[in-house]
Design a protein around this motif. Structure first.
Motif, short mmCIF file in Angstrom:
data_model
loop_
_atom_site.label_atom_id
_atom_site.label_comp_id
_atom_site.label_asym_id
_atom_site.label_seq_id
_atom_site.Cartn_x
_atom_site.Cartn_y
_atom_site.Cartn_z
N ASP A 100 0.78 -1.15 -0.02
CA ASP A 100 0.04 -0.04 -0.01
C ASP A 100 1.01 1.05 -0.23
N ILE A 101 0.82 1.99 -1.09
CA ILE A 101 1.81 3.11 -1.12
C ILE A 101 0.98 4.30 -2.27
N PRO A 102 0.94 5.68 -1.42
CA PRO A 102 0.10 6.42 -2.19
C PRO A 102 0.61 6.68 -3.61
N GLN A 103 -0.56 6.90 -4.57
CA GLN A 103 0.11 7.04 -5.96
C GLN A 103 1.30 8.03 -6.34
N PRO A 104 1.19 9.19 -5.72
CA PRO A 104 2.41 10.25 -5.93
C PRO A 104 3.60 9.71 -5.53
N ASP A 105 3.62 8.78 -4.78
CA ASP A 105 5.00 8.13 -4.26
C ASP A 105 5.59 7.29 -5.33
N THR A 106 4.47 6.41 -5.72
CA THR A 106 4.68 5.48 -6.87
C THR A 106 5.29 6.06 -8.11
N GLU A 107 4.72 7.12 -8.34
CA GLU A 107 5.09 8.25 -9.31
C GLU A 107 6.44 8.61 -9.35
N ALA A 108 6.63 9.22 -8.02
CA ALA A 108 8.02 9.89 -7.86
C ALA A 108 9.31 8.86 -7.96
N VAL A 109 8.82 7.62 -7.55
CA VAL A 109 9.79 6.57 -7.65
C VAL A 109 10.07 6.26 -8.99
N LEU A 110 8.91 6.07 -9.73
CA LEU A 110 9.09 5.71 -11.31
C LEU A 110 10.02 6.96 -12.03
N ALA A 111 9.53 8.18 -11.67
CA ALA A 111 10.24 9.60 -12.35
C ALA A 111 11.59 9.41 -12.05
N ASP A 112 12.03 9.03 -10.87
CA ASP A 112 13.46 9.13 -10.38
C ASP A 112 14.20 7.95 -11.33
N ARG A 113 13.47 6.91 -11.40
CA ARG A 113 14.16 5.74 -12.19
C ARG A 113 14.33 6.21 -13.65
N ALA A 114 13.12 6.81 -14.43
CA ALA A 114 13.14 7.34 -15.69
C ALA A 114 14.22 8.23 -15.73
N ALA A 115 14.69 9.29 -14.84
CA ALA A 115 15.60 10.24 -14.77
C ALA A 115 16.98 9.38 -14.94
N GLU A 116 17.05 8.63 -13.91
CA GLU A 116 18.29 7.79 -14.27
C GLU A 116 18.57 7.19 -15.45
N LEU A 117 17.53 6.91 -16.15
CA LEU A 117 17.51 6.24 -17.53
C LEU A 117 17.69 7.07 -18.66
N GLY A 118 17.75 8.50 -18.16
CA GLY A 118 17.91 9.31 -19.21
C GLY A 118 16.60 10.20 -19.70
N VAL A 119 15.53 9.97 -19.01
CA VAL A 119 14.19 10.29 -19.59
C VAL A 119 13.73 11.43 -18.44
N ALA A 120 13.44 12.63 -19.00
CA ALA A 120 12.79 13.74 -17.88
C ALA A 120 11.65 13.89 -18.58
N VAL A 121 10.53 14.24 -17.56
CA VAL A 121 9.36 14.56 -17.81
C VAL A 121 9.19 15.98 -18.20
N GLU A 122 8.37 16.31 -19.41
CA GLU A 122 8.35 17.79 -19.78
C GLU A 122 6.90 18.08 -19.18
N ARG A 123 6.84 18.94 -18.13
CA ARG A 123 5.59 19.11 -17.40
C ARG A 123 4.89 20.37 -18.07
N GLY A 124 3.88 20.52 -17.53
CA GLY A 124 3.21 21.62 -18.38
C GLY A 124 2.93 21.44 -19.82
N THR A 125 3.10 20.34 -20.42
CA THR A 125 2.95 20.16 -21.75
C THR A 125 1.78 19.11 -21.86
N ARG A 126 0.93 19.74 -22.76
CA ARG A 126 -0.25 19.04 -23.32
C ARG A 126 -0.35 18.70 -24.55
N LEU A 127 -0.59 17.36 -24.95
CA LEU A 127 -1.15 16.89 -26.40
C LEU A 127 -2.20 17.68 -26.77
N THR A 128 -2.26 18.32 -27.90
CA THR A 128 -3.38 18.78 -28.26
C THR A 128 -3.78 18.21 -29.84
#
Ligand SMILES: Cc1cc2nc3c(=O)[nH]c(=O)nc-3n(C[C@H](O)[C@H](O)[C@H](O)COP(=O)(O)OP(=O)(O)OC[C@H]3O[C@@H](n4cnc5c(N)ncnc54)[C@H](O)[C@@H]3O)c2cc1C
Length: 512
Positions: A100-128
């Motif tokens: 049991d873990i809050p979803q923001p924590d799951t997302e934070a851990v995955l985002a850290d792993r993505a960053a380690e793998l060279g992937v950054a999240v472009e925030r505030g950016t919407r597909l239109t």
């Protein structure tokens, strides 16, 4: 243009990004939100997801923020009688618990792993906007710097229940749109309910669920009539808990109070040419059973290795059709079962009596409760009927092509230290387990994965692997998502080559 654009940095988009990046794919992730959500949303991570997340290398970080759950309890919310206790500890997994873990924590851990793998999240950016042809996908992205149009090779639409990607494809969710409403609260609690248990309370006015989180924190939710306000008050949550949880819970210090409307529906197609839908963009349903995020993360794991082979130019794009073929039935079953579970939790009168008898059986017949726990953990999911699941020759084990690869205890490295199949899968790509000499198999598999010769690279002194997999000779090819693709009673490299070339459509050199 070969790169992959992942739309949505929720748990599903981030899982897809991590899995693709570790397979050497250039990935971009965009998310409409300027900052990640703080809403706890999906909190239960099940065994099948934990296995995948362990191989991805994120399980210790998740465990540090979560709470292990060992029991699922079904309790009558009026009398307080527990009808069924379903222990999770004996399920056939290396991770026999719910985290049991809050979803923001799951997302934070995955985002850290993505960053380690060279992937950054472009925030505030919407597909239109989105348009595709045989060469790629033209996307319009509206971000902090304004709107821009770009070419990408492929798009993974993981942008949630209100998916723009789905809308732009012109497809729709199909299903039941009589919304069910849940009142949800992320609170601290004082309670006599045991903290290693997810409590589901049946009640004629609507089920209630209590998920313990780390410390005093908990997520509680109640099925309610259509609300007239935006969010419930803490007092309303307390009164729902008093009425439906046998008076065993005091709530305080709210972090998030919300109403959440659920529908039960799914898109008819997961693949639309170069655009693939995953997670809530493809299926939405009741949170009962905590299956949504788990199913979505498994969608991502199933899709990523296939898309990686196609993007690398190693496999024909038709391989991606198997993503729909394998995952659509899983999503359909989840929609069906979670609808049933929600209805059952609310039944009264004769239907409620039948429910209580069924729960009595679940609670008192060990085989039935084990089956329920296994089902909830998503361990029954497999792809035996998939065109990608192939058996060659005579095979005398329980394991069939399409099953998740068993991971028995008792394996050792040549120096005597213990090793698990899960650890071997931390190396991205296919895992070829070979009984006997690997001969030319390593050349045939090439850079698609790792060959592990049992008796040379991994020792099986007690025959655990032989027992779990059946064959003492031959080979088993485990796909990058942990499922068995090929079981063969031979180590003939022609058999492996035929599987890779003819079944998966992967370009491999001829066997010398
Ligand atoms: C309010 C709420 C409460 C929930 N409660 C529960 C619960 O109690 N239990 C449970 O099991 N499940 C719950 N769920 C469902 C659960 O959160 C989802 O199953 C899970 O998050 C699925 O993950 P996902 O990555 O597919 O989608 P999401 O987590 O929804 O992520 C989608 C992401 O895409 C982004 N996005 C959307 N549109 C665009 C766009 N056009 N361009 C770029 N980015 C975009 C969003 O900002 C979001 O970050 C809840 C969902 C909500 C919304």
């Amino acid at each position: 243009m070969d790169g992959v654009l992942v739309v949505g940095a929720g748990p599903v988009g981030l899982t897809a990004a991590c899995q693709l990046a570790r397979l050497g794919i250039t990935v971009r992730v965009v998310d409409a939100l300027a900052t990640p959500t703080t809403e706890s949303r999906a909190v239960g991570v099940h065994a099948r997801s934990l296995e995948m997340l362990a191989a991805l290398g994120v399980l210790p970080a998740l465990e540090a923020r979560g709470r292990r759950i060992g029991v699922l309890a079904m309790t009558d919310g009026r009398s307080g009688d527990t009808r069924a206790r379903i222990p999770v500890g004996d399920i056939a997994s290396r991770h026999p618990y719910v985290l049991d873990i809050p979803q923001p924590d799951t997302e934070a851990v995955l985002a850290d792993r993505a960053a380690e793998l060279g992937v950054a999240v472009e925030r505030g950016t919407r597909l239109t906007a989105l348009a595709q042809d045989g060469e790629g996908v033209t996307v319009t992205l509206a971000g902090p710097e304004g709107e821009r149009t770009e070419q990408v090779g492929w798009v993974v639409g993981a942008d949630g229940g209100h998916s723009t990607t789905r809308h732009l494809l012109g497809t729709h969710l199909e299903g039941a749109f009589h919304g069910q409403h849940f009142a949800m609260a992320d609170v601290d609690v004082d309670t006599s309910l045991t903290r290693d248990t997810i409590w589901m309370f049946t009640h004629p006015e609507g089920m209630g669920i209590h998920f313990p989180l780390a410390g005093d924190r908990a997520r509680v939710m109640f099925l309610v009539e259509e609300p007239t306000a935006d969010a419930p008050t803490l007092a309303e949550i307390q009164s729902l808990a008093d009425a439906r949880m046998g008076g065993r819970l005091r709530v305080r210090d709210p972090r998030w109070l919300a109403y959440f409307e659920v529908h039960h529906a799914q898109v008819p197609q997961y693949r639309h040419g170069r655009v693939l839908l995953a997670g809530d963009a493809a299926h939405i349903h009741s949170p009962a059973g905590a299956q949504g995020m788990n199913t979505g993360m498994q969608d991502a794991a199933n899709l990523a290795w296939k898309l990686a082979l196609v993007v690398h130019g190693r496999a024909d794009a038709r391989l991606l059709d198997s993503y729909h073929d394998e995952r659509h039935p899983v999503g359909a079953a989840v929609v069906r079962k979670t609808t049933l579970l929600t209805d059952v939790g609310t039944a009264s009168g004769p239907a409620g009596t039948i429910r209580d008898v069924a729960l009595f059986l679940v609670g008192h017949v060990r085989r039935v409760s084990d089956a329920a726990a296994t089902q909830m953990a998503e361990l029954t999911i497999g792809y035996r009927d998939s065109a990608l699941s192939v058996r060659h020759g005579r095979h005398h084990g329980d394991v069939r092509a399409g099953d998740h690869a068993p991971d028995p205890d008792g394996l050792q490295r040549p120096d005597g230290t213990p090793v698990t199949i899960e650890e071997l899968q931390a190396t991205p790509g296919f895992l070829l387990l070979v009984h006997g000499g690997p001969g030319a198999l390593a050349t045939t598999l090439g850079d698609l994965g790792t060959v592990v010769a049992i008796g040379r690279d991994v020792l099986d002194p007690e025959g655990a692997l032989a027992r779990a997999y059946g064959n003492r000779d031959g080979m088993v090819l485990v796909r990058p998502d942990g499922y068995v693709g090929l079981v063969a009673d031979t180590t003939d490299p022609h058999v492996l080559r035929r599987y890779l070339a003819d079944t998966l459509g992967v370009a491999v050199p001829a066997v010398a």
